[in-house]
Design a protein around this motif. Structure first.
Motif, short mmCIF file in Angstrom:
data_model
loop_
_atom_site.label_atom_id
_atom_site.label_comp_id
_atom_site.label_asym_id
_atom_site.label_seq_id
_atom_site.Cartn_x
_atom_site.Cartn_y
_atom_site.Cartn_z
N PRO A 1 2.16 46.68 -49.92
CA PRO A 1 3.10 45.59 -49.57
C PRO A 1 4.57 45.99 -49.61
CG PRO A 1 1.41 44.77 -51.02
CD PRO A 1 1.15 46.23 -50.87
N ASP A 2 4.94 46.97 -50.45
CA ASP A 2 6.37 47.34 -50.43
C ASP A 2 6.62 48.47 -49.44
OD1 ASP A 2 6.20 49.06 -53.67
OD2 ASP A 2 4.94 49.13 -51.90
N ALA A 3 5.80 48.60 -48.44
CA ALA A 3 5.92 49.54 -47.32
C ALA A 3 5.84 51.00 -47.74
CB ALA A 3 7.23 49.28 -46.54
N ARG A 4 5.22 51.26 -48.91
CA ARG A 4 5.05 52.67 -49.25
C ARG A 4 3.71 53.15 -48.75
NH1 ARG A 4 4.88 53.69 -55.28
NH2 ARG A 4 4.60 51.47 -55.59
N PRO A 5 3.59 54.37 -48.27
CA PRO A 5 2.24 54.89 -48.03
C PRO A 5 1.52 55.10 -49.36
CG PRO A 5 3.92 56.49 -47.42
CD PRO A 5 4.63 55.27 -47.85
N LEU A 6 0.19 55.24 -49.30
CA LEU A 6 -0.60 55.21 -50.51
C LEU A 6 -0.21 56.27 -51.52
CD1 LEU A 6 -4.18 54.49 -49.25
CD2 LEU A 6 -2.45 52.93 -50.03
N GLY A 7 0.20 57.42 -51.07
CA GLY A 7 0.42 58.51 -52.01
C GLY A 7 1.85 58.68 -52.48
N ARG A 8 2.72 57.77 -52.07
CA ARG A 8 4.11 58.03 -52.41
C ARG A 8 4.53 57.28 -53.66
NH1 ARG A 8 8.60 56.83 -48.19
NH2 ARG A 8 7.26 58.17 -46.96
N ALA A 9 5.31 57.97 -54.50
CA ALA A 9 5.85 57.32 -55.69
C ALA A 9 7.16 56.64 -55.33
CB ALA A 9 6.08 58.36 -56.78
N ARG A 10 7.60 55.77 -56.23
CA ARG A 10 8.84 55.05 -55.95
C ARG A 10 10.04 55.94 -56.23
NH1 ARG A 10 7.47 50.14 -59.75
NH2 ARG A 10 6.49 51.86 -60.86
N GLU A 11 11.20 55.44 -55.82
CA GLU A 11 12.42 56.21 -56.00
C GLU A 11 12.72 56.37 -57.47
OE1 GLU A 11 15.48 54.85 -53.12
OE2 GLU A 11 16.62 54.95 -54.99
N THR A 12 13.05 57.59 -57.87
CA THR A 12 13.29 57.89 -59.27
C THR A 12 14.74 58.25 -59.47
OG1 THR A 12 11.10 58.82 -59.30
CG2 THR A 12 12.48 59.31 -61.17
N THR A 13 15.38 57.68 -60.50
CA THR A 13 16.74 58.10 -60.82
C THR A 13 16.83 58.33 -62.32
OG1 THR A 13 17.38 55.79 -61.03
CG2 THR A 13 17.92 56.86 -58.96
N ILE A 14 17.66 59.29 -62.70
CA ILE A 14 17.88 59.57 -64.12
C ILE A 14 19.37 59.63 -64.35
CG2 ILE A 14 17.44 61.15 -66.02
CD1 ILE A 14 15.19 62.31 -64.56
N ALA A 15 19.85 58.99 -65.41
CA ALA A 15 21.26 59.08 -65.76
C ALA A 15 21.33 59.61 -67.17
CB ALA A 15 21.90 57.69 -65.69
N LEU A 16 22.01 60.75 -67.36
CA LEU A 16 22.08 61.32 -68.70
C LEU A 16 23.28 60.77 -69.42
CD1 LEU A 16 21.37 65.06 -67.93
CD2 LEU A 16 19.81 63.40 -68.86
N GLY A 17 23.22 60.75 -70.73
CA GLY A 17 24.37 60.33 -71.52
C GLY A 17 24.65 58.85 -71.44
N ALA A 18 23.63 58.05 -71.33
CA ALA A 18 23.86 56.61 -71.20
C ALA A 18 24.38 55.99 -72.48
CB ALA A 18 22.56 55.93 -70.78
N VAL A 19 23.97 56.54 -73.63
CA VAL A 19 24.41 56.00 -74.90
C VAL A 19 25.40 56.99 -75.49
CG1 VAL A 19 23.67 55.30 -77.20
CG2 VAL A 19 22.20 54.89 -75.25
N ALA A 20 26.66 56.60 -75.57
CA ALA A 20 27.68 57.58 -75.93
C ALA A 20 27.60 58.01 -77.38
CB ALA A 20 29.07 57.01 -75.64
N SER A 21 27.15 57.14 -78.26
CA SER A 21 27.17 57.49 -79.68
C SER A 21 25.93 58.25 -80.12
CB SER A 21 27.28 56.21 -80.52
OG SER A 21 26.17 55.40 -80.24
N ALA A 22 24.95 58.39 -79.25
CA ALA A 22 23.74 59.10 -79.65
C ALA A 22 23.91 60.58 -79.35
CB ALA A 22 22.54 58.56 -78.89
#
Lengths: 241, 275
Positions: free
Chosen positions: B38-59
């Protein structure tokens, strides 16, 4: 390649199995499974009503796992979830909709291969309680050692030393009056499928498939044992009646 | 109203949404016949992935990972502790996974989600057994002091594939981790060095260093339905299809774990397809 195991077993040898049913008289069904690791399972159900987020058009299965010592923590919750999903796929859920069947698993002795013993005990308890099931679930544990050989049914020490282990659950082998074709899933006989697989540790993909083959062979032996056990006990009870 | 007919696809928005809620399995099967979701993906495709490093400044290390709408925030805080007697030159990692009520309408305050302890345990098993982190790197003074890394992962939005996103955020947080500089003070205790130049005590570790990650694990969750294998399910797909398989491989193509709790029988050939 012959391997020396501490208790003198060969690679593919399982420990001696013992299984008895109807040991708890208040529970609707109960069973104990022991192969050094001893697990007791009790079934209460079906009871009316389902839990909050469950589908009321199907029966619901609830699993409570009681460890031998200590408080209930995350490992117990994980076992409960795995057991619940496995048993949900084995039982026919549409027969008694909007009911809950509770299965309580008590660990009496943990000497390796705990989850497979629990699955086997829970299945026997469900049979004892008369819950409708499609087939039995037969569980084995396989370990992969660092040098690449695979052993079945490890003890606790062996499990800790090994590189990786896998708990595999297969449906039991079928002796059926129906023609061959109707029980096949994707062209293979139904007992070749996997119901559940839980692995721990690193192993190569080929090792995993090798474990699957060994596990499948062991599951055939286990399902013969179960069949003999069930037939024997049902003839005993009919004699008493 | 619920009968699938050709005009069902052409009718108004309300009709389709109602059909989707009342007969979810048939809704999906109609899509699967066309090999699409239903979200127009073909069967074998994963969704868009994003990573942001350093999201928590005090950690000391943190990352925010998103796969589609599933969002996880991971943060690592380091603390010095005495190592255990059995492993005097190894540090320790404590992994905890939380699902606060913000993530999904099924989770309410006071009632912890069923999935939370299971994902937490699977995550800690995978990270520790994959050998990604060599615990000996976390040691400071053998037998007396070692690092304890507290990894906390918060699920901010649960839309399927929780384990995948959690593993991704944990690995990203570890890659971003910088071990702070410490030095030994007169009592023999380890203290954090505030500034490099002013300290007259010899720092135990010279500079903030990053931790070495070997054999990073990647995971993929799929749901199986009849003959179809759908990669990276959303929460809706996970709830209606009963068989979920999670495969974790590390960078040298070794199988770290394969979890398939329950569900319909998986034939041998399909297992090969998935891996």
């Amino acid at each position: 390649m012959e391997v020396d195991r501490e208790d003198g077993r060969s690679q593919n040898q399982l420990r001696p199995l013992a299984c008895s049913r109807n040991i708890l008289h208040r529970a609707h069904g109960s069973a104990s499974w022991s192969q050094d690791t001893k697990v007791l399972a009790a079934v209460y159900g079906p009871k009316a009503g389902t839990k909050k987020n469950e589908n009321p058009e199907k029966a619901c299965i609830e699993v409570i796992w009681k460890p031998k010592t200590g408080q209930i923590g995350k490992p117990e919750k994980e076992y409960e979830m795995i057991l619940k999903r496995t048993l949900e796929s084995v039982c026919i859920l549409t027969v008694n909709p909007n009911t809950t069947t509770s299965i309580i698993v008590q660990v009496v002795n943990d000497d390796g291969a705990l989850l497979p013993s629990a699955i086997n005990a829970a299945c026997m308890a469900l049979v004892d309680a008369g819950i409708p099931m499609k087939h039995l679930a037969v569980a084995v544990c396989c370990c992969v050692a660092k040098s690449g050989y695979v052993i079945l049914d490890p003890t606790k020490l062996e499990e800790q030393k090994m590189k990786a282990f896998a708990y595999l659950v297969f449906p039991n082998s079928v002796h059926s009056v129906l023609p061959e074709g109707s029980l096949r899933v994707e062209g293979e006989p139904i007992e070749n499928g996997i119901i559940t697989s839980v692995t721990h540790g690193i192993m190569s993909v080929d090792d995993y498939f090798y474990c699957l083959e060994r596990g499948r062979a062991a599951s055939v032996k286990l399902s013969d044992f179960l069949r003999r056990n069930l037939q024997q006990q049902s003839t005993d009870s009919s004699k008493a009646g | 109203m619920g009968l699938p007919n050709a005009s069902g696809d052409l009718s108004t928005e309300v009709e389709v949404d109602a059909f989707r809620r009342l007969f979810p399995l048939r809704f999906y099967e109609k899509h699967l016949l066309e090999s699409i979701r239903p979200d127009a993906r073909p069967l074998g495709r994963a969704r868009e992935t994003t990573i942001a490093l350093g999201a928590v400044a005090s950690a000391n290390g943190s990352a925010l990972a998103k796969i589609g709408s599933t969002t996880m925030l991971a943060a690592i805080k380091m603390e010095v502790m005495t190592p255990s007697l059995e492993t005097p030159d190894e540090g320790c990692i404590a992994i905890d996974f939380h699902m606060p009520p913000i993530c999904s309408p099924i989770v309410r305050p006071g009632r912890p989600a069923e999935a939370a302890p299971v994902v937490a345990k699977q995550l800690s098993d995978t990270i520790l057994s994959s050998g990604m982190i060599n615990l000996k790197e976390l040691s400071l003074v053998s037998g007396k002091a070692a690092w304890m890394a507290y990894l906390d992962i918060y699920c901010l939005d649960a839309d399927g594939a929780l384990f995948d996103t959690a593993l991704l955020s944990a690995v990203a947080a570890f890659s971003h981790l910088e071990i702070p500089v410490v030095s030994l003070n007169d009592d023999g205790k380890i203290v954090l060095s505030e500034e490099q130049g002013l300290s007259d005590r010899e720092p135990v570790n010279k500079e903030k260093r990053k931790i070495n990650l070997s054999s990073v694990p990647f995971s993929l969750t799929c749901v199986l339905h009849k003959n179809y294998i759908l990669a990276d399910p959303t929460a809706e797909e996970e709830s209606i299809m009963d068989t979920i398989v999670t495969v974790v491989l590390d960078s040298s193509s070794q199988l770290v774990s394969l979890q398939k709790p329950g569900g319909t029988v998986l034939a041998y050939t399909s297992a090969i397809q998935v891996s």
